[in-house]
Write a protein that holds these residues in place. Sequence first.
Motif, PDB file in Angstrom:
ATOM      1  N   ARG A  48     -33.858  51.300 -37.033  1.00 54.07           N
ATOM      2  CA  ARG A  48     -34.957  51.422 -36.706  1.00 54.07           C
ATOM      3  C   ARG A  48     -36.795  51.296 -37.758  1.00 54.07           C
ATOM      4  NH1 ARG A  48     -35.509  49.630 -30.448  1.00 54.07           N
ATOM      5  NH2 ARG A  48     -33.895  47.822 -30.322  1.00 54.07           N
ATOM      6  N   ILE A  49     -35.651  53.108 -37.819  1.00 58.20           N
ATOM      7  CA  ILE A  49     -37.064  53.341 -38.546  1.00 58.20           C
ATOM      8  C   ILE A  49     -37.085  52.817 -40.220  1.00 58.20           C
ATOM      9  CG2 ILE A  49     -37.541  55.384 -40.108  1.00 58.20           C
ATOM     10  CD1 ILE A  49     -36.734  56.986 -38.133  1.00 58.20           C
ATOM     11  N   ALA A  50     -36.222  52.224 -40.677  1.00 64.99           N
ATOM     12  CA  ALA A  50     -36.413  51.737 -42.232  1.00 64.99           C
ATOM     13  C   ALA A  50     -37.116  49.813 -41.742  1.00 64.99           C
ATOM     14  CB  ALA A  50     -35.539  50.955 -42.314  1.00 64.99           C
ATOM     15  N   GLU A  51     -36.084  49.115 -40.789  1.00 60.22           N
ATOM     16  CA  GLU A  51     -37.618  47.930 -39.965  1.00 60.22           C
ATOM     17  C   GLU A  51     -39.492  48.677 -40.071  1.00 60.22           C
ATOM     18  OE1 GLU A  51     -37.002  44.250 -36.974  1.00 60.22           O
ATOM     19  OE2 GLU A  51     -35.943  46.185 -36.754  1.00 60.22           O
ATOM     20  N   GLY A  52     -39.451  49.651 -38.639  1.00 62.47           N
ATOM     21  CA  GLY A  52     -40.875  49.168 -38.784  1.00 62.47           C
ATOM     22  C   GLY A  52     -41.302  50.127 -40.280  1.00 62.47           C
ATOM     23  N   VAL A  53     -41.090  51.094 -40.700  1.00 61.73           N
ATOM     24  CA  VAL A  53     -41.328  51.051 -42.286  1.00 61.73           C
ATOM     25  C   VAL A  53     -41.847  50.069 -43.187  1.00 61.73           C
ATOM     26  CG1 VAL A  53     -41.572  52.647 -43.934  1.00 61.73           C
ATOM     27  CG2 VAL A  53     -40.798  53.213 -42.164  1.00 61.73           C
ATOM     28  N   GLY A  54     -40.956  49.188 -42.658  1.00 62.71           N
ATOM     29  CA  GLY A  54     -40.978  47.612 -43.750  1.00 62.71           C
ATOM     30  C   GLY A  54     -42.157  46.686 -43.166  1.00 62.71           C
ATOM     31  N   LEU A  55     -42.099  46.442 -41.830  1.00 62.16           N
ATOM     32  CA  LEU A  55     -43.319  46.122 -41.526  1.00 62.16           C
ATOM     33  C   LEU A  55     -44.721  46.306 -41.279  1.00 62.16           C
ATOM     34  CD1 LEU A  55     -41.821  45.018 -37.696  1.00 62.16           C
ATOM     35  CD2 LEU A  55     -41.950  43.210 -39.660  1.00 62.16           C
ATOM     36  N   LEU A  56     -44.336  47.649 -41.300  1.00 61.72           N
ATOM     37  CA  LEU A  56     -45.804  48.748 -41.642  1.00 61.72           C
ATOM     38  C   LEU A  56     -46.419  48.483 -43.213  1.00 61.72           C
ATOM     39  CD1 LEU A  56     -48.179  50.156 -40.574  1.00 61.72           C
ATOM     40  CD2 LEU A  56     -46.526  52.549 -41.199  1.00 61.72           C
ATOM     41  N   THR A  57     -45.638  48.234 -43.563  1.00 63.69           N
ATOM     42  CA  THR A  57     -45.526  48.013 -45.218  1.00 63.69           C
ATOM     43  C   THR A  57     -45.928  46.880 -45.781  1.00 63.69           C
ATOM     44  OG1 THR A  57     -44.218  50.094 -46.153  1.00 63.69           O
ATOM     45  CG2 THR A  57     -45.177  48.494 -47.916  1.00 63.69           C
ATOM     46  N   ASP A  58     -45.468  46.071 -45.080  1.00 64.48           N
ATOM     47  CA  ASP A  58     -46.624  44.769 -45.222  1.00 64.48           C
ATOM     48  C   ASP A  58     -47.536  44.347 -44.768  1.00 64.48           C
ATOM     49  OD1 ASP A  58     -45.557  41.722 -45.788  1.00 64.48           O
ATOM     50  OD2 ASP A  58     -45.757  41.573 -43.819  1.00 64.48           O
ATOM     51  N   ALA A  59     -47.780  45.280 -43.215  1.00 59.89           N
ATOM     52  CA  ALA A  59     -49.086  45.030 -42.419  1.00 59.89           C
ATOM     53  C   ALA A  59     -50.274  45.022 -43.922  1.00 59.89           C
ATOM     54  CB  ALA A  59     -48.498  45.344 -41.532  1.00 59.89           C
ATOM     55  N   LEU A  60     -49.938  46.618 -44.255  1.00 61.03           N
ATOM     56  CA  LEU A  60     -50.587  47.053 -45.191  1.00 61.03           C
ATOM     57  C   LEU A  60     -51.334  46.630 -45.993  1.00 61.03           C
ATOM     58  CD1 LEU A  60     -49.796  51.036 -44.109  1.00 61.03           C
ATOM     59  CD2 LEU A  60     -52.108  49.827 -43.483  1.00 61.03           C
ATOM     60  N   ARG A  61     -50.379  46.456 -46.979  1.00 58.42           N
ATOM     61  CA  ARG A  61     -50.755  45.174 -47.711  1.00 58.42           C
ATOM     62  C   ARG A  61     -51.345  44.208 -47.357  1.00 58.42           C
ATOM     63  NH1 ARG A  61     -45.629  43.765 -48.685  1.00 58.42           N
ATOM     64  NH2 ARG A  61     -44.726  45.827 -49.958  1.00 58.42           N
ATOM     65  N   ARG A  62     -50.877  42.925 -46.607  1.00 53.34           N
ATOM     66  CA  ARG A  62     -51.944  42.407 -46.097  1.00 53.34           C
ATOM     67  C   ARG A  62     -53.513  42.141 -45.642  1.00 53.34           C
ATOM     68  NH1 ARG A  62     -48.548  38.466 -42.624  1.00 53.34           N
ATOM     69  NH2 ARG A  62     -47.596  40.231 -42.396  1.00 53.34           N
ATOM     70  N   ARG A  63     -53.663  43.600 -46.219  1.00 56.00           N
ATOM     71  CA  ARG A  63     -55.099  43.340 -45.183  1.00 56.00           C
ATOM     72  C   ARG A  63     -55.716  44.890 -44.654  1.00 56.00           C
ATOM     73  NH1 ARG A  63     -55.602  41.045 -38.708  1.00 56.00           N
ATOM     74  NH2 ARG A  63     -57.748  42.434 -39.070  1.00 56.00           N
ATOM     75  N   PRO A  64     -56.630  45.410 -45.109  1.00 61.33           N
ATOM     76  CA  PRO A  64     -56.953  46.584 -44.375  1.00 61.33           C
ATOM     77  C   PRO A  64     -56.746  47.044 -42.872  1.00 61.33           C
ATOM     78  CG  PRO A  64     -59.250  45.253 -44.780  1.00 61.33           C
ATOM     79  CD  PRO A  64     -57.989  44.173 -44.360  1.00 61.33           C
ATOM     80  N   PRO A  65     -56.319  47.971 -42.885  1.00 55.21           N
ATOM     81  CA  PRO A  65     -55.327  49.061 -41.455  1.00 55.21           C
ATOM     82  C   PRO A  65     -56.116  48.221 -39.907  1.00 55.21           C
ATOM     83  CG  PRO A  65     -57.061  50.990 -42.854  1.00 55.21           C
ATOM     84  CD  PRO A  65     -56.471  49.768 -43.673  1.00 55.21           C
ATOM     85  N   THR A  66     -55.440  48.066 -39.524  1.00 57.92           N
ATOM     86  CA  THR A  66     -56.293  48.412 -37.572  1.00 57.92           C
ATOM     87  C   THR A  66     -55.356  49.228 -37.140  1.00 57.92           C
ATOM     88  OG1 THR A  66     -54.335  46.731 -37.317  1.00 57.92           O
ATOM     89  CG2 THR A  66     -56.115  45.320 -38.170  1.00 57.92           C
ATOM     90  N   ARG A  67     -55.951  49.198 -35.684  1.00 53.95           N
ATOM     91  CA  ARG A  67     -55.640  50.369 -34.722  1.00 53.95           C
ATOM     92  C   ARG A  67     -54.202  50.187 -34.654  1.00 53.95           C
ATOM     93  NH1 ARG A  67     -55.339  48.674 -28.045  1.00 53.95           N
ATOM     94  NH2 ARG A  67     -53.784  50.511 -27.820  1.00 53.95           N
ATOM     95  N   TYR A  68     -53.708  49.467 -34.626  1.00 51.68           N
ATOM     96  CA  TYR A  68     -51.720  49.108 -34.498  1.00 51.68           C
ATOM     97  C   TYR A  68     -51.142  50.201 -35.827  1.00 51.68           C
ATOM     98  CZ  TYR A  68     -51.953  47.037 -29.905  1.00 51.68           C
ATOM     99  OH  TYR A  68     -52.815  46.723 -28.757  1.00 51.68           O
ATOM    100  N   ALA A  69     -51.579  49.583 -36.901  1.00 50.93           N
ATOM    101  CA  ALA A  69     -51.375  49.991 -38.762  1.00 50.93           C
ATOM    102  C   ALA A  69     -51.712  51.697 -38.157  1.00 50.93           C
ATOM    103  CB  ALA A  69     -51.614  48.897 -39.330  1.00 50.93           C
ATOM    104  N   VAL A  70     -52.890  51.693 -37.727  1.00 50.07           N
ATOM    105  CA  VAL A  70     -52.466  53.148 -38.066  1.00 50.07           C
ATOM    106  C   VAL A  70     -51.947  54.219 -37.357  1.00 50.07           C
ATOM    107  CG1 VAL A  70     -54.633  55.343 -37.723  1.00 50.07           C
ATOM    108  CG2 VAL A  70     -55.545  52.713 -38.654  1.00 50.07           C
ATOM    109  N   GLU A  71     -52.151  53.769 -35.755  1.00 46.29           N
ATOM    110  CA  GLU A  71     -51.073  54.033 -35.276  1.00 46.29           C
ATOM    111  C   GLU A  71     -49.417  54.204 -35.603  1.00 46.29           C
ATOM    112  OE1 GLU A  71     -51.888  53.913 -30.757  1.00 46.29           O
ATOM    113  OE2 GLU A  71     -51.845  51.720 -31.265  1.00 46.29           O
ATOM    114  N   ALA A  72     -49.138  53.179 -36.005  1.00 48.57           N
ATOM    115  CA  ALA A  72     -48.104  53.071 -37.123  1.00 48.57           C
ATOM    116  C   ALA A  72     -47.675  53.927 -37.848  1.00 48.57           C
ATOM    117  CB  ALA A  72     -47.321  51.809 -36.895  1.00 48.57           C
ATOM    118  N   ALA A  73     -48.827  53.924 -38.217  1.00 48.76           N
ATOM    119  CA  ALA A  73     -48.821  55.169 -40.421  1.00 48.76           C
ATOM    120  C   ALA A  73     -48.190  56.606 -39.355  1.00 48.76           C
ATOM    121  CB  ALA A  73     -49.739  54.663 -40.851  1.00 48.76           C
ATOM    122  N   ILE A  74     -49.083  57.022 -38.165  1.00 41.28           N
ATOM    123  CA  ILE A  74     -48.290  58.199 -37.709  1.00 41.28           C
ATOM    124  C   ILE A  74     -47.395  58.292 -37.411  1.00 41.28           C
ATOM    125  CG2 ILE A  74     -49.137  59.497 -35.306  1.00 41.28           C
ATOM    126  CD1 ILE A  74     -52.080  58.538 -36.077  1.00 41.28           C
ATOM    127  N   ALA A  75     -47.027  57.501 -36.694  1.00 41.63           N
ATOM    128  CA  ALA A  75     -45.740  57.088 -35.822  1.00 41.63           C
ATOM    129  C   ALA A  75     -44.433  56.959 -37.600  1.00 41.63           C
ATOM    130  CB  ALA A  75     -45.261  56.323 -35.206  1.00 41.63           C
TER     131      ALA A  75
END
Length: 392
Positions: A248-275
């Motif tokens: 789950r950690i690997a899947e979550g990090v992969g999703l987060l990396t893709d989300a951050l690559r495509r646009r400036p960070p949003t609320r859920y992206a920053v929360e996910a980065a903290i996690a």
Amino acid sequence: MLAGVAQLTRDLDLAEECTQDAYAQALESWARSGIPDRPGAWLTTVARNRARDLIRREAVFRRRMPLLVPEPSVPGPEDALGEDGRLRLIFTCCHPALSPEAQVALTLRLVCGLSTAEVARAFLVPEPTMAARITRAKKKISAARIPYRVPAPDELAGRVGAVLEVVHLIFTTGHTPPAGARLVRRDLVDGAIDLARTLHLLMPHDTEISALLALLLLIDARSETRLAADGRMLLLAEQDRSRWDRTRIAEGVGLLTDALRRRPPTRYAVEAAIAAVHAESVTWEDTDWTEIAGLYDVLLRLWPSPVVALNRAVAIGRRDGPQAGLDALAPLLADPALATYGYLSAARADFLRRLGRWDLAADAYREALALTGNEVERAFLAARLDEVTRSR
């Protein structure tokens, strides 16, 4: 039972009334004749019969607008979702005709079955306020003839934000229920993750959906280590990180990396980065509190919230020491939104404990206990209270 009656009435308010009438009739009838062999079937039959009687009355029919009448069957998002009724109901509750607060509250109440008191705690508002909000929302849905369906593709973008907030609140409420004997409600946690996955399948290029799914996975990866064998709650510093779900950690990090690559960070992206910082720290001592505090600074700008400010203060206390944490908490003590929020008192108590200020720490733990309804958390706080009391 409610779902069965709603299928007949096409109106949630009417279905709830008929369900309540059936229970009231059972209290009277069963006291005289005894409990029937199939009480569930008895209740459902009585409720459906009551609904049929009311539907026959033309005045009631004109007053009650259909809620659950599906629109004509056409190919659309429903087909891709496998007729996911929960998602359709969430989009119904999250209609733009309702305020964002009402959308979330109504979905938590109707889709997740949370009590009004539990929903009120999630919003940090009094129970009567939440009860009135939910009632107004249901009436507005009925009057506006809001259909029971997933929006068409061209409507999805404008509706998904409220749905994501609902899914997030379902998860957080299940992650640590505000009341009860369990530290985790797997039904709510799993339901929220399933809904996030379904949304991700529906809109795979939406970065906010990807970020939310990443956040849920990264937090839930720690779920199996939050309790000791004796049922005691374990903080992050005490958890066996070798048991965290690395898939789950690997899947979550992969999703987060893709989300951050495509646009400036949003609320859920920053929360996910903290996690993710927590999830990728090999030990508690390796945690990069400087990065976490910096991410909370960003999150506070994106999503100003007293709870975010509280978490930021905790991170500062971990980075710079307990006195710095107390100083960061001080402005929040007068915030009315946190007046009944037990985690504020618990955070203050922990800093005072680490400073050896036993009397003040004991008072803060007592305050946290008075504001906490979850029994596992209460047991943890009680143990800490006993610890600081004996240290005086």
